[in-house]
Motif scaffolding. Structure first.
Motif, PDB file in Angstrom:
ATOM      1  N   CYS A   1     -57.910 -17.319   3.858  1.00  0.00           N
ATOM      2  CA  CYS A   1     -57.700 -17.427   2.303  1.00  0.00           C
ATOM      3  C   CYS A   1     -56.268 -17.230   1.870  1.00  0.00           C
ATOM      4  CB  CYS A   1     -58.245 -16.011   1.680  1.00  0.00           C
ATOM      5  SG  CYS A   1     -57.828 -14.506   2.582  1.00  0.00           S
TER       6      CYS A   1
ATOM      7  N   CYS B   1     -61.535  -9.386   6.307  1.00  0.00           N
ATOM      8  CA  CYS B   1     -60.248  -9.641   5.384  1.00  0.00           C
ATOM      9  C   CYS B   1     -61.159  -9.060   3.925  1.00  0.00           C
ATOM     10  CB  CYS B   1     -59.503 -11.188   4.883  1.00  0.00           C
ATOM     11  SG  CYS B   1     -59.325 -11.299   3.403  1.00  0.00           S
TER      12      CYS B   1
ATOM     13  N   CYS C   1     -61.367 -12.837   1.235  1.00  0.00           N
ATOM     14  CA  CYS C   1     -63.047 -13.645   2.088  1.00  0.00           C
ATOM     15  C   CYS C   1     -63.741 -12.987   2.942  1.00  0.00           C
ATOM     16  CB  CYS C   1     -61.730 -14.627   2.431  1.00  0.00           C
ATOM     17  SG  CYS C   1     -61.459 -14.614   4.376  1.00  0.00           S
TER      18      CYS C   1
ATOM     19  N   CYS D   1     -53.528 -13.819   4.897  1.00  0.00           N
ATOM     20  CA  CYS D   1     -54.717 -14.200   5.829  1.00  0.00           C
ATOM     21  C   CYS D   1     -54.960 -15.069   5.793  1.00  0.00           C
ATOM     22  CB  CYS D   1     -56.131 -12.860   4.731  1.00  0.00           C
ATOM     23  SG  CYS D   1     -57.662 -13.820   5.734  1.00  0.00           S
TER      24      CYS D   1
HETATM   25 ZN   LIG Z   1     -58.788 -13.558   3.536  1.00  0.00          ZN
END
Ligand SMILES: [Zn+2]
Length: 236
Positions: free
Chosen positions: A229, A200, A203, A226
């Protein structure tokens, strides 16, 4: 345009706007102006002190000069009386008074000299500080003009970016836009991240292969977050 690419376009617009606002706030021309303003404030304060000291010393000097003049006048009077005097007892009194006035004058002149010696460096410092103040005013004017030019350049870019952002936001339905804004406020300005490989970009967490697979299988118009995060993830 798909929902995902619309969201990503909006995020890019906002990131660009954030960068421009940050650039505008941190222009080197701005810190130049701030540094000069701080220096000028110091010089102004110093000048105020010097100026007040200079005034005090000038007053003392004037007072002593007036006293010397008054003593000289009295002495001239005593000399005139001495020249016309005939009675010995009166003459002696006048001589004594003349001596006393001369001592008084010498003492006053010593004080005067002392004050003038003190005043000299103060006057020199005052002149130097005034020169420095003039110089700083000049430099500040130049620096402010440079800042204004730099701001105008960023402002033009900001207007363009704001128009682009408005266009990007218009493509997003209102409830989703509100969620996007909430995420952006909570997550350092980044509400939408991308799944690149298994990571991702919001994050920088590497997601489990199964999780990536699940995300990729979601239909293109589905909103996927996600898990670590909470950002909206767009995927290739
Ligand atoms: Zn993330």
């Amino acid at each position: 345009m798909t929902l995902q690419s619309d969201l990503l376009a909006l995020q890019h617009s906002d990131t660009h706007l954030d960068q421009l606002r940050h650039r505008r706030a941190h222009l080197s021309e701005r810190s130049d102006v701030q540094t000069l303003e701080a220096t000028l404030a110091d010089v102004d304060a110093e000048l105020e002190k010097l100026s007040s000291r200079n005034t005090d010393l000038s007053r003392s000097q004037q007072r002593l000069e007036d006293e010397v003049a008054s003593v000289e006048q009295k002495r001239a009077e005593v000399d005139r009386k001495l020249a016309g005097g005939t009675v010995p007892r009166e003459l002696q009194a006048l001589v004594d008074e003349g001596d006393s006035l001369r001592r008084r004058q010498r003492s006053l002149e010593d004080d005067l000299l002392e004050v003038m010696e003190l005043a000299e460096p103060v006057a020199a410092q005052l002149a130097a500080s005034q020169e420095q103040q003039r110089d700083l005013h000049g430099r500040l004017e130049v620096a402010r003009s440079a800042l204004s030019t730099a701001e105008s350049t960023v402002d033009a870019e900001l207007r363009e970016a704001e128009a682009a952002r408005a266009g990007a936001a218009a493509a997003i339905a209102d409830p989703l836009l509100k969620e996007y804004e909430r995420l952006r406020a909570r997550l350092d300005g980044v509400a939408v991240s991308e799944l690149v490989g298994t990571t991702c970009t919001g994050c920088h967490t590497t997601l489990a292969a199964m999780e990536c697979e699940r995300i990729r299988r979601e239909p293109p118009d589905a909103l996927v977050h996600c898990e670590p995060c909470g950002r909206i993830v767009v995927r290739p």
